[in-house]
Design a protein around this motif. Sequence first.
Motif, short mmCIF file in Angstrom:
data_model
loop_
_atom_site.label_atom_id
_atom_site.label_comp_id
_atom_site.label_asym_id
_atom_site.label_seq_id
_atom_site.Cartn_x
_atom_site.Cartn_y
_atom_site.Cartn_z
N GLY A 50 -7.36 83.70 37.91
CA GLY A 50 -8.22 82.65 38.44
C GLY A 50 -7.49 81.32 38.51
O GLY A 50 -7.52 80.64 39.53
N GLY A 51 -6.80 80.96 37.43
CA GLY A 51 -6.09 79.68 37.41
C GLY A 51 -5.01 79.60 38.46
O GLY A 51 -4.89 78.59 39.17
N LEU A 78 -10.73 89.75 30.53
CA LEU A 78 -11.12 88.33 30.63
C LEU A 78 -9.90 87.41 30.62
O LEU A 78 -9.86 86.42 31.35
CB LEU A 78 -12.05 87.96 29.48
CG LEU A 78 -13.50 88.36 29.64
CD1 LEU A 78 -14.29 87.96 28.41
CD2 LEU A 78 -14.11 87.72 30.88
N LEU A 79 -8.90 87.73 29.77
CA LEU A 79 -7.70 86.89 29.74
C LEU A 79 -6.95 86.98 31.07
O LEU A 79 -6.43 85.99 31.58
CB LEU A 79 -6.79 87.29 28.57
CG LEU A 79 -7.31 86.85 27.20
CD1 LEU A 79 -6.50 87.50 26.08
CD2 LEU A 79 -7.23 85.33 27.08
N ARG A 93 -19.73 90.54 37.24
CA ARG A 93 -20.75 90.13 36.27
C ARG A 93 -22.04 90.94 36.48
O ARG A 93 -22.72 91.32 35.54
CB ARG A 93 -21.00 88.62 36.45
CG ARG A 93 -21.50 87.86 35.26
CD ARG A 93 -20.53 87.83 34.13
NE ARG A 93 -20.69 88.98 33.25
CZ ARG A 93 -21.57 89.06 32.27
NH1 ARG A 93 -22.37 88.07 32.00
NH2 ARG A 93 -21.67 90.13 31.54
N GLU A 125 -11.91 94.89 27.33
CA GLU A 125 -12.73 93.85 27.97
C GLU A 125 -12.12 92.47 27.77
O GLU A 125 -12.07 91.65 28.69
CB GLU A 125 -14.14 93.85 27.37
CG GLU A 125 -15.12 94.76 28.05
CD GLU A 125 -16.51 94.58 27.43
OE1 GLU A 125 -17.48 94.51 28.19
OE2 GLU A 125 -16.62 94.51 26.20
N ALA A 126 -11.64 92.21 26.53
CA ALA A 126 -11.04 90.91 26.24
C ALA A 126 -9.79 90.70 27.09
O ALA A 126 -9.57 89.61 27.63
CB ALA A 126 -10.73 90.78 24.75
N PHE A 157 -12.91 99.59 23.67
CA PHE A 157 -13.61 99.04 24.83
C PHE A 157 -13.67 97.50 24.78
O PHE A 157 -13.26 96.84 25.73
CB PHE A 157 -15.01 99.66 24.97
CG PHE A 157 -15.63 99.41 26.32
CD1 PHE A 157 -15.33 100.21 27.41
CD2 PHE A 157 -16.52 98.35 26.49
CE1 PHE A 157 -15.90 99.97 28.66
CE2 PHE A 157 -17.10 98.11 27.74
CZ PHE A 157 -16.79 98.93 28.82
N PRO A 158 -14.14 96.92 23.65
CA PRO A 158 -14.12 95.44 23.58
C PRO A 158 -12.72 94.85 23.71
O PRO A 158 -12.55 93.79 24.32
CB PRO A 158 -14.70 95.12 22.20
CG PRO A 158 -15.06 96.39 21.57
CD PRO A 158 -14.88 97.50 22.52
N LEU A 182 -8.38 87.51 33.85
CA LEU A 182 -9.22 86.74 34.77
C LEU A 182 -8.83 85.26 34.74
O LEU A 182 -8.71 84.62 35.78
CB LEU A 182 -10.69 86.90 34.39
CG LEU A 182 -11.69 86.02 35.12
CD1 LEU A 182 -12.02 86.59 36.48
CD2 LEU A 182 -12.97 85.85 34.32
N ALA A 183 -8.62 84.74 33.53
CA ALA A 183 -8.24 83.33 33.42
C ALA A 183 -6.91 83.07 34.11
O ALA A 183 -6.76 82.10 34.86
CB ALA A 183 -8.17 82.92 31.95
N LEU A 184 -5.95 83.97 33.90
CA LEU A 184 -4.62 83.81 34.47
C LEU A 184 -4.67 83.92 36.00
O LEU A 184 -4.17 83.05 36.72
CB LEU A 184 -3.69 84.89 33.90
CG LEU A 184 -2.20 84.64 33.97
CD1 LEU A 184 -1.85 83.30 33.35
CD2 LEU A 184 -1.46 85.76 33.25
N CYS A 227 -12.51 80.77 34.33
CA CYS A 227 -11.41 80.68 35.30
C CYS A 227 -10.95 79.25 35.43
O CYS A 227 -9.76 78.96 35.41
CB CYS A 227 -11.89 81.11 36.68
SG CYS A 227 -11.79 82.84 36.94
N GLY A 236 -8.08 78.99 32.88
CA GLY A 236 -7.01 79.21 33.85
C GLY A 236 -6.09 78.01 33.93
O GLY A 236 -4.86 78.14 33.88
N PHE A 237 -6.68 76.82 34.01
CA PHE A 237 -5.85 75.61 34.12
C PHE A 237 -5.21 75.25 32.79
O PHE A 237 -4.09 74.75 32.76
CB PHE A 237 -6.68 74.45 34.66
CG PHE A 237 -6.95 74.59 36.13
CD1 PHE A 237 -6.16 75.41 36.92
CD2 PHE A 237 -7.99 73.90 36.74
CE1 PHE A 237 -6.40 75.55 38.27
CE2 PHE A 237 -8.23 74.03 38.10
CZ PHE A 237 -7.44 74.86 38.86
N GLY A 265 -15.72 88.24 41.34
CA GLY A 265 -16.16 87.84 40.00
C GLY A 265 -17.65 87.99 39.81
O GLY A 265 -18.12 88.52 38.78
#
Lengths: 163, 169
Positions: B45-46, B38-39, B164, B34-35, B30-31, B41-43, A37, A41-42, B160
Amino acid sequence: VILRVCTWLGAMPWSIALRESLWVYPLIETVHVLALCLFLGFALLLDLRLLGLALRRTPVTDIMRSVMPWTWTGFVLMVISGVLLFYSDPVKFYGNPYFRLKLATLAAAGLNGWIFHVTVYRGVSAWDDAPVTPRRARLAGVLSLLLWSAIVILGRLIAYESL
Amino acid sequence: MNRFDVVQQFCAWCYNTPLASAIRDSTWLFPAIEASHLLGLALLGGTVLIVDLRLLGWGLRRQTVADVATGVRGWMTAGLIVMLTSGALLFASEAMKCYDSGPFRLKMLSLALALLFTFTIRRRHLARAMHTTHANSEIATGRKDRLVAMASLSLWSSVGLMGRAIGFW
């Protein structure tokens, strides 16, 4: 030679302890995923800014300055946890094709970032406030988005080696 | 029939949908999902982090809260849509396992709270910042800004962490 090093690493008591641990391995995995994240994210936000798709009114250097410490924190956490995950079973990871591809893609992403910093970012003062950045900065942004997405996908695939 | 039977039947229904069995039968679906989870999540989260850090006064201090919030709003929604869609698919494919999982139940609870908080208190707080851009400009972050940011960060981190934990219990 690399395989020999991996075998040697994997035979170390700490590596065995890590591999067999009930709690530490999942804990490191958790750190690896949650630091995503912070770091990714950043990084994605910065890429989107370079493309003129997010934070258009914020100068690029301002984002760099205030976000970079957090991005580096995330990056360091990712690297440390990643190295430890590798250390838990070096021989298995070494033999995993997705792991090798992930490392190669990581190197490419690093190269892309380095090229961006030593070329077009040098002249950032000329386009700091521009909503849409020069072509080469946008290219770096697109490449970074693609490479990092590939890294996440490959990282996930490591767990499905037989695929 | 008590309320848990209803939930269990709903999970069984999800599990038996053609889409869910297609995900189970495929080796790579499924993978792949899942990927994308996660992507997303990054977006998500950021974009959540950058606004919360600004509210705390720990980043982008030369921008107004309003500028940062409007600058990433579309991407936060996009991240949320990716996460919820991919999450729903992952759930459907193993709905019966999720039904029995303590961490999964906790995750759904914290997700509900995080969404509720984000779209009521946090959204109203950010909207107010947008209307009072001038008064709110420069470095100023108040106690209320920090409270909203702390609540948002803790709610989303528990989502999050519980996510996990699903894999471990």
